[in-house]
Design a protein around this motif. Sequence first.
Motif, PDB file in Angstrom:
ATOM      1  N   ALA A  53      48.249  38.045  41.686  1.00 26.68           N
ATOM      2  CA  ALA A  53      47.328  37.029  41.178  1.00 26.68           C
ATOM      3  C   ALA A  53      45.908  37.571  41.197  1.00 26.68           C
ATOM      4  CB  ALA A  53      47.415  35.752  42.019  1.00 26.68           C
ATOM      5  N   LEU A  54      45.123  37.097  40.247  1.00 31.08           N
ATOM      6  CA  LEU A  54      43.698  37.407  40.174  1.00 31.08           C
ATOM      7  C   LEU A  54      42.912  36.113  40.296  1.00 31.08           C
ATOM      8  CD1 LEU A  54      43.333  40.009  37.277  1.00 31.08           C
ATOM      9  CD2 LEU A  54      42.640  40.352  39.638  1.00 31.08           C
ATOM     10  N   VAL A  55      41.912  36.126  41.146  1.00 30.26           N
ATOM     11  CA  VAL A  55      41.011  34.988  41.308  1.00 30.26           C
ATOM     12  C   VAL A  55      39.644  35.398  40.768  1.00 30.26           C
ATOM     13  CG1 VAL A  55      39.881  33.434  42.940  1.00 30.26           C
ATOM     14  CG2 VAL A  55      42.237  34.182  43.367  1.00 30.26           C
ATOM     15  N   PHE A  56      39.079  34.590  39.881  1.00 32.51           N
ATOM     16  CA  PHE A  56      37.785  34.905  39.289  1.00 32.51           C
ATOM     17  C   PHE A  56      36.741  33.887  39.708  1.00 32.51           C
ATOM     18  CE2 PHE A  56      40.250  37.570  36.496  1.00 32.51           C
ATOM     19  CZ  PHE A  56      39.374  38.547  36.051  1.00 32.51           C
ATOM     20  N   GLU A  57      35.631  34.391  40.240  1.00 27.98           N
ATOM     21  CA  GLU A  57      34.476  33.531  40.491  1.00 27.98           C
ATOM     22  C   GLU A  57      33.977  32.891  39.201  1.00 27.98           C
ATOM     23  OE1 GLU A  57      29.714  33.980  41.581  1.00 27.98           O
ATOM     24  OE2 GLU A  57      31.030  35.704  41.849  1.00 27.98           O
ATOM     25  N   MET A  58      34.176  33.569  38.080  1.00 31.41           N
ATOM     26  CA  MET A  58      33.589  33.176  36.804  1.00 31.41           C
ATOM     27  C   MET A  58      34.353  32.070  36.091  1.00 31.41           C
ATOM     28  SD  MET A  58      33.835  36.515  37.565  1.00 31.41           S
ATOM     29  CE  MET A  58      32.590  37.481  38.419  1.00 31.41           C
ATOM     30  N   LEU A  59      35.550  31.749  36.548  1.00 31.12           N
ATOM     31  CA  LEU A  59      36.397  30.781  35.859  1.00 31.12           C
ATOM     32  C   LEU A  59      36.619  29.542  36.710  1.00 31.12           C
ATOM     33  CD1 LEU A  59      39.273  33.108  34.526  1.00 31.12           C
ATOM     34  CD2 LEU A  59      37.142  32.466  33.358  1.00 31.12           C
ATOM     35  N   GLN A  61      39.339  26.446  37.488  1.00 26.62           N
ATOM     36  CA  GLN A  61      40.806  26.456  37.454  1.00 26.62           C
ATOM     37  C   GLN A  61      41.307  26.016  36.083  1.00 26.62           C
ATOM     38  OE1 GLN A  61      42.856  27.748  39.867  1.00 26.62           O
ATOM     39  NE2 GLN A  61      44.304  27.577  38.169  1.00 26.62           N
ATOM     40  N   GLU A  62      40.607  25.102  35.446  1.00 27.58           N
ATOM     41  CA  GLU A  62      40.991  24.670  34.106  1.00 27.58           C
ATOM     42  C   GLU A  62      40.974  25.838  33.130  1.00 27.58           C
ATOM     43  OE1 GLU A  62      39.788  21.224  30.819  1.00 27.58           O
ATOM     44  OE2 GLU A  62      38.472  21.629  32.529  1.00 27.58           O
ATOM     45  N   GLN A  63      39.955  26.684  33.205  1.00 27.40           N
ATOM     46  CA  GLN A  63      39.912  27.860  32.347  1.00 27.40           C
ATOM     47  C   GLN A  63      41.020  28.849  32.711  1.00 27.40           C
ATOM     48  OE1 GLN A  63      35.713  28.646  33.329  1.00 27.40           O
ATOM     49  NE2 GLN A  63      35.345  28.877  31.131  1.00 27.40           N
ATOM     50  N   ALA A  64      41.218  29.084  34.003  1.00 26.82           N
ATOM     51  CA  ALA A  64      42.234  30.037  34.438  1.00 26.82           C
ATOM     52  C   ALA A  64      43.621  29.636  33.963  1.00 26.82           C
ATOM     53  CB  ALA A  64      42.210  30.164  35.960  1.00 26.82           C
ATOM     54  N   ASP A  65      43.878  28.337  33.898  1.00 27.28           N
ATOM     55  CA  ASP A  65      45.187  27.854  33.452  1.00 27.28           C
ATOM     56  C   ASP A  65      45.470  28.188  31.988  1.00 27.28           C
ATOM     57  OD1 ASP A  65      45.785  26.822  35.948  1.00 27.28           O
ATOM     58  OD2 ASP A  65      45.098  24.787  35.458  1.00 27.28           O
ATOM     59  N   ALA A 102      45.918  43.592  34.512  1.00 25.70           N
ATOM     60  CA  ALA A 102      46.947  42.789  35.197  1.00 25.70           C
ATOM     61  C   ALA A 102      47.457  41.690  34.265  1.00 25.70           C
ATOM     62  CB  ALA A 102      46.392  42.192  36.478  1.00 25.70           C
ATOM     63  N   PRO A 103      48.107  42.071  33.149  1.00 22.12           N
ATOM     64  CA  PRO A 103      48.518  41.062  32.167  1.00 22.12           C
ATOM     65  C   PRO A 103      49.577  40.100  32.678  1.00 22.12           C
ATOM     66  CG  PRO A 103      49.467  43.202  31.643  1.00 22.12           C
ATOM     67  CD  PRO A 103      48.474  43.440  32.734  1.00 22.12           C
ATOM     68  N   ASP A 104      50.330  40.503  33.686  1.00 19.31           N
ATOM     69  CA  ASP A 104      51.401  39.645  34.193  1.00 19.31           C
ATOM     70  C   ASP A 104      51.009  38.884  35.461  1.00 19.31           C
ATOM     71  OD1 ASP A 104      53.327  40.326  32.200  1.00 19.31           O
ATOM     72  OD2 ASP A 104      53.579  42.268  33.181  1.00 19.31           O
ATOM     73  N   ALA A 105      49.792  39.060  35.912  1.00 19.72           N
ATOM     74  CA  ALA A 105      49.348  38.350  37.112  1.00 19.72           C
ATOM     75  C   ALA A 105      49.135  36.872  36.809  1.00 19.72           C
ATOM     76  CB  ALA A 105      48.053  38.965  37.636  1.00 19.72           C
ATOM     77  N   ALA A 106      49.214  36.064  37.864  1.00 19.61           N
ATOM     78  CA  ALA A 106      48.792  34.675  37.752  1.00 19.61           C
ATOM     79  C   ALA A 106      47.275  34.638  37.881  1.00 19.61           C
ATOM     80  CB  ALA A 106      49.437  33.834  38.848  1.00 19.61           C
ATOM     81  N   TYR A 107      46.654  33.668  37.223  1.00 25.32           N
ATOM     82  CA  TYR A 107      45.191  33.596  37.215  1.00 25.32           C
ATOM     83  C   TYR A 107      44.727  32.304  37.880  1.00 25.32           C
ATOM     84  CZ  TYR A 107      44.733  37.763  34.407  1.00 25.32           C
ATOM     85  OH  TYR A 107      44.756  39.065  33.990  1.00 25.32           O
ATOM     86  N   PHE A 108      43.707  32.454  38.729  1.00 22.54           N
ATOM     87  CA  PHE A 108      43.148  31.327  39.451  1.00 22.54           C
ATOM     88  C   PHE A 108      41.632  31.344  39.284  1.00 22.54           C
ATOM     89  CE2 PHE A 108      47.247  31.899  41.274  1.00 22.54           C
ATOM     90  CZ  PHE A 108      47.654  30.664  41.762  1.00 22.54           C
ATOM     91  N   GLY A 109      41.048  30.155  39.183  1.00 18.97           N
ATOM     92  CA  GLY A 109      39.600  30.026  39.044  1.00 18.97           C
ATOM     93  C   GLY A 109      38.984  29.413  40.274  1.00 18.97           C
ATOM     94  N   ALA A 110      37.759  29.859  40.592  1.00 19.83           N
ATOM     95  CA  ALA A 110      37.070  29.362  41.777  1.00 19.83           C
ATOM     96  C   ALA A 110      35.662  28.881  41.474  1.00 19.83           C
ATOM     97  CB  ALA A 110      37.019  30.451  42.845  1.00 19.83           C
TER      98      ALA A 110
END
Length: 259
Positions: A53-59, A61-65, A102-110
Motif C-alpha cells: 500500500a501507498l499512503v499519500f499526504e497529497m491525497l 481518502q476520497e481521491q485515493a479511492d 506500484a501499480p498493484d498497491a492499494a492507495y490511501f489518502g491522509a
Amino acid sequence: MRYALTLLLFAPTALVAGGVFDGADVVFLGELHDNPAHHARQATYVTELEPTALVFEMLTQEQADLVTRDLVEDEAALEVALGWNDSGWPDFSMYYPIFAAAPDAAYFGAAVPRDVARQAMANGLTTGFRGDPEAFGLTPPLPDDQQVQREALQLAAHCDAMPKEMLPVMVDIQRLRDAELAYSALQAFEAKGGPVVVITGNGHARKDWGAPVYLMAAAPALRIAALGQGEDDVPPSGLFDVVKTAPATDRGDPCAAFR
C-alpha cells in the motif's frame, strides 16, 4: 486503547537501502515537495520495496479511492481523475513515477480537507481526526521546548509574516496532519500487511516528532523506518534512519510575495 495489529505475521520486506528498511512494516519517504530528484529517489525506493500500500499526504481518502491500475497506467487520466492541477501541489510529472512504481498497491489518502482544518483551528486539533486521539497520542500538549521550536519553524516557513498568535494554531494543524498520516498508515497495514510506504514531506516523516511518533503511540509493535532528504549536502532537520541529499531546486525568492 491500543489499536490491534492483526497482520504482523506478514513476511518481512526485502533488503533495501543497505538493509536499513529490511523488515520495516511502514516506511516513511520524506521529501521537499518541489525537488524532482527527491521524487525520483522515492520512486526508486518504492520499486525496490514493492509495497502492499501507498499512503499519500497529497491525497484525501476520497481521491485515493479513485486510483486503479488502469488509471495508474495513464498519467494524463490519473492527473485529471485526482484533480491534481487544482490541488496546489507541484507538477504531477514529479509524482507520477511514484504511482507507476506500484501499480498493484492499494492507495490511501491522509490529506486533511480544508473544512476539517478550519474546524480544527476553531475547535481544537482533535476535531475531525478520523482516529482515536488518545490512542494516537494527540491529546497531550507538546513539551515546551518542542512547542517553541515548532512555532519558530512555522514563523520562518511563513517568512516571519505570520501573526504570532496564529503560530500555536499552525503547529496544531501540523500535528493533526501527522496524526492523519499515522492513522492512514495503520489502516493500510491492517488492511494489506506490510510494507506500507508513506509519501510525505520531511517534517511529517521525521521520527522525533512527526507522523512516526503518533503511529508508534497507536501501534508500538510496528517496525517503522524513515527517509529524510536534504539539498546540497545539507541534511533535513529531524531524526531519520536514512538521510540523502540532492541538488537544490531553483525557487527564486519564496518570501517576495510577503514584501
